[in-house]
Scaffold this motif. Structure first.
Motif, PDB file in Angstrom:
ATOM      1  N   LEU A   1       4.601 -53.570 -15.434  1.00  0.00           N
ATOM      2  CA  LEU A   1       3.593 -52.651 -14.768  1.00  0.00           C
ATOM      3  C   LEU A   1       2.495 -52.219 -15.428  1.00  0.00           C
ATOM      4  N   ILE A   2       2.313 -52.685 -16.853  1.00  0.00           N
ATOM      5  CA  ILE A   2       1.021 -52.724 -17.308  1.00  0.00           C
ATOM      6  C   ILE A   2       0.149 -53.736 -16.481  1.00  0.00           C
ATOM      7  N   GLY A   3       0.894 -54.938 -16.193  1.00  0.00           N
ATOM      8  CA  GLY A   3      -0.002 -55.741 -15.421  1.00  0.00           C
ATOM      9  C   GLY A   3      -0.529 -55.347 -13.979  1.00  0.00           C
ATOM     10  N   LEU A   4       0.560 -54.801 -13.292  1.00  0.00           N
ATOM     11  CA  LEU A   4       0.217 -54.408 -12.165  1.00  0.00           C
ATOM     12  C   LEU A   4      -0.576 -53.091 -11.970  1.00  0.00           C
ATOM     13  N   PHE A   5      -0.935 -52.205 -12.862  1.00  0.00           N
ATOM     14  CA  PHE A   5      -1.669 -50.957 -12.862  1.00  0.00           C
ATOM     15  C   PHE A   5      -2.965 -51.582 -13.420  1.00  0.00           C
ATOM     16  N   MET A   6      -3.263 -52.584 -13.889  1.00  0.00           N
ATOM     17  CA  MET A   6      -4.429 -52.867 -14.427  1.00  0.00           C
ATOM     18  C   MET A   6      -5.289 -52.761 -13.362  1.00  0.00           C
ATOM     19  N   PRO A   7      -5.421 -53.461 -12.280  1.00  0.00           N
ATOM     20  CA  PRO A   7      -6.594 -53.538 -11.216  1.00  0.00           C
ATOM     21  C   PRO A   7      -7.107 -52.165 -10.805  1.00  0.00           C
ATOM     22  N   PHE A   8      -5.886 -51.270 -10.553  1.00  0.00           N
ATOM     23  CA  PHE A   8      -6.383 -49.796 -10.471  1.00  0.00           C
ATOM     24  C   PHE A   8      -7.167 -49.131 -11.444  1.00  0.00           C
ATOM     25  N   SER A   9      -6.348 -49.357 -12.620  1.00  0.00           N
ATOM     26  CA  SER A   9      -6.997 -48.640 -13.859  1.00  0.00           C
ATOM     27  C   SER A   9      -8.432 -49.047 -14.065  1.00  0.00           C
TER      28      SER A   9
ATOM     29  N   LEU B   1     -12.256 -59.859  -9.034  1.00  0.00           N
ATOM     30  CA  LEU B   1     -10.757 -60.243  -9.023  1.00  0.00           C
ATOM     31  C   LEU B   1      -9.916 -59.100  -9.327  1.00  0.00           C
ATOM     32  N   PHE B   2     -10.651 -58.088 -10.066  1.00  0.00           N
ATOM     33  CA  PHE B   2      -9.524 -56.855  -9.885  1.00  0.00           C
ATOM     34  C   PHE B   2      -9.538 -56.069  -8.617  1.00  0.00           C
ATOM     35  N   LEU B   3     -10.583 -56.334  -7.780  1.00  0.00           N
ATOM     36  CA  LEU B   3     -10.322 -55.674  -6.540  1.00  0.00           C
ATOM     37  C   LEU B   3      -9.471 -56.435  -5.677  1.00  0.00           C
ATOM     38  N   LEU B   4      -9.409 -57.596  -5.754  1.00  0.00           N
ATOM     39  CA  LEU B   4      -8.334 -58.597  -5.181  1.00  0.00           C
ATOM     40  C   LEU B   4      -6.823 -58.298  -5.685  1.00  0.00           C
ATOM     41  N   GLY B   5      -6.909 -57.782  -6.908  1.00  0.00           N
ATOM     42  CA  GLY B   5      -5.494 -57.367  -7.390  1.00  0.00           C
ATOM     43  C   GLY B   5      -4.913 -55.966  -6.861  1.00  0.00           C
ATOM     44  N   LEU B   6      -5.825 -55.308  -6.138  1.00  0.00           N
ATOM     45  CA  LEU B   6      -5.442 -54.038  -5.633  1.00  0.00           C
ATOM     46  C   LEU B   6      -4.695 -54.362  -4.322  1.00  0.00           C
ATOM     47  N   THR B   7      -4.998 -55.618  -3.847  1.00  0.00           N
ATOM     48  CA  THR B   7      -4.344 -56.032  -2.506  1.00  0.00           C
ATOM     49  C   THR B   7      -2.954 -56.787  -2.687  1.00  0.00           C
ATOM     50  N   LEU B   8      -2.605 -56.794  -3.872  1.00  0.00           N
ATOM     51  CA  LEU B   8      -1.369 -57.395  -4.304  1.00  0.00           C
ATOM     52  C   LEU B   8       0.037 -56.486  -4.147  1.00  0.00           C
TER      53      LEU B   8
END
Length: 274
Positions: free
Chosen positions: A143-151, A107-114
């Motif tokens: 920004l905290i939410g959008l940076f979470m997948p990469f972090s 799910l976090f990997l999918l977040g990287l494509t968002l």
């Protein structure tokens, strides 16, 4: 021997070409920033009378003093929280292997494509319903939410390489999960943490889209949001825009140059362990 020299020469030529491609846009910005305000320079022509005062004019026109303070506050709100949450989640996925960690990691990997652009409209209405429009929280929280997948993915890549014997030895000595995390693994993860902090700082400092869409008050935006100050009703002041862009780049460039050794060390850490 001759083949090795030829490969070395080709490698150096390619590096020089890559460096030229990287540096030319910055040179173009610098040269354009020295032209008289209100003109439309073409190419890389050096002005007859360089206008060094354009940098001071750009600083005043965009009110960068207040924006500098606003950017610092936004960075302080985004980077520490993103580091903490990303490190804890990366430790859970990469080392503890909690139940369902594979599904969570996917799910976090999918977040990287968002992409940011794809969610800006629903994000606007959500922030509006929360009553946070035109505040710095409208930038910090997304920004905290959008940076979470990469972090999470970045920190998991570090923790997954940690040997299990290290944790077993700590547990034999009586360390619990929290002590194992804070006293053993976090100190060992400092190269990865510092490099992630640099990336988060750069991305937060240069955030333009969220600052323009979600915040109307220019004094509450990031430094990148100052670029809108040079666009008038009938056109854009190109020299002042370039001068402002260079002023915005200075802090990020300074941070990267100061901490570049740690950044490179984190990138090479996995290959050294592997």
């Amino acid at each position: 021997m001759i083949v090795n020299r030829r490969e070395t020469l080709i490698g150096r030529v390619l590096l020089i070409l890559l460096m030229a491609v990287t540096v030319i846009p910055f040179v173009s910005l610098f040269v354009t920033a020295l032209h008289p305000a209100g003109t439309y320079p073409s190419g890389l022509s050096w002005p007859d009378h360089p206008q060094w005062g354009n940098f001071a004019d750009a600083f005043r026109a965009a009110n960068m003093g207040k924006l500098l303070l606003s950017s610092i506050l936004i960075v302080l709100g985004v980077v520490p929280v993103s580091l903490l949450l990303g490190t804890m989640a990366g430790f859970a996925f990469g080392h503890l292997r909690v139940p369902g960690h594979r599904i969570g990691f996917v799910l976090f990997l999918l977040g990287l494509t968002l992409p940011f652009e794809g969610i800006i409209t629903p994000l606007y209405y959500q922030i509006r319903d929360m009553g946070l429009l035109n505040t710095r929280w409208a930038i910090i929280l997304p920004l905290i939410g959008l940076f979470m997948p990469f972090s999470v993915v970045w920190m998991r890549a570090h923790f997954v390489t940690m040997p299990g014997d290290l944790s077993e030895a700590a547990r034999i000595d009586g360390a619990g999960t929290w002590q194992l995390f804070w006293r053993v693994h976090v100190p060992l993860a400092m190269p990865a943490l510092s490099s992630l902090a640099i990336l988060l700082f750069l991305w937060t400092w240069n955030q333009f889209l969220l600052a323009i869409v979600l915040v109307d008050d220019p004094a509450k935006r990031t430094m990148a949001g100052a670029l809108g100050a040079f666009q008038g009703q009938w056109g854009t002041d190109i020299p002042l825009l370039c001068a402002g862009a260079l002023l915005i780049l200075v802090p990020t460039l300074a941070v990267f140059l100061v901490f570049q050794r740690r950044f490179v060390a984190a990138l090479l850490q996995g290959s050294i362990k592997g």
